[in-house]
Design a protein around this motif. Sequence first.
Motif: not given
Length: 302
Positions: A7-8, A13-14, A57-59, A265-267
């Motif tokens: 989800i994160l 990306v979105f 997001g740390d992606l 918290q990130k969300f």
Amino acid sequence: MSLIKHILNFQTVFGVLANMSLLFFYTVINLAHRFKPMDLISCQLTFIHIVMVLVGGDLWLTDLFESLNFENDFKCKATFYISRVMRGLSICLTCLLSVFQAVTISPNTSLLAKFKHKLKTYTTNAFFYIWSFNLSFTSICIFYVVGFTNVTESNQMKVTKYCSLFSMNYITRSLILTVTVFRDVFLVGVMLTTSAYMVIILFRHQRQCKHLHSISHMRASPEKRATQTILLLVVFFVVMYWVDFIISSTSVLLWKYDPVILTVQKFMMNAYPTITPLVQISSDRRIINILKSLWSMCHPIS
């Protein structure tokens, strides 16, 4: 946790795509014209939100540092510094956007009217002070962020999977907390004040229009649409900010790392920069006209 991580990642990306689209539209709109002060603020805010979503997001950041063989300590300091700077810039520029719009729509008889002709100069100066303050003030905190080790230390709190925060002395902790809280409370107060002012102006304007035109023939002016958009963004920002503030304060007070709380918290931190471009795109008549033109080109009437 894998579902939450997906989800994160989707949110990241979105959010990046939405903000990059908005930045593209602003660039196209202003290619043949000078950037308006309002667009300059929005462009900076959009860029900041792109970085916020990517870091929050740390992606990509973890993979980037690992591919470059950076030490975990550097990765933690860089991620923490960027995220805190972007967070500070986001609240400052959102407040500046609210103040700018309040001055723009203020009646010529109001006290704010005298600032209208110098808005561009004031905005440019505000950019310099906002960036300088956030870049310099946040640098104090990076000395207390280190790569997490398995060594148990009473003065070390794990804040992410790979990073930890050393406890600060009373003076440093009090100074950082006081300045941060004062800045945030002051800016949120200014946003709420300017929002209330804009609501009053819109209400008066609508009441005057009812005497001149029938409601069915009334159309919202560009200024009114822009004001309504900013009001919506301010309200959403304030709600998301205080949720994030409560979560952060709880973690610091308990001096405890909780993966679930960190994920929530990130969300919440990424919610505002993800929703903002959608609100701006859907409410900006110039962008809507560009989308209609693109649609007409792709689907010509036979």
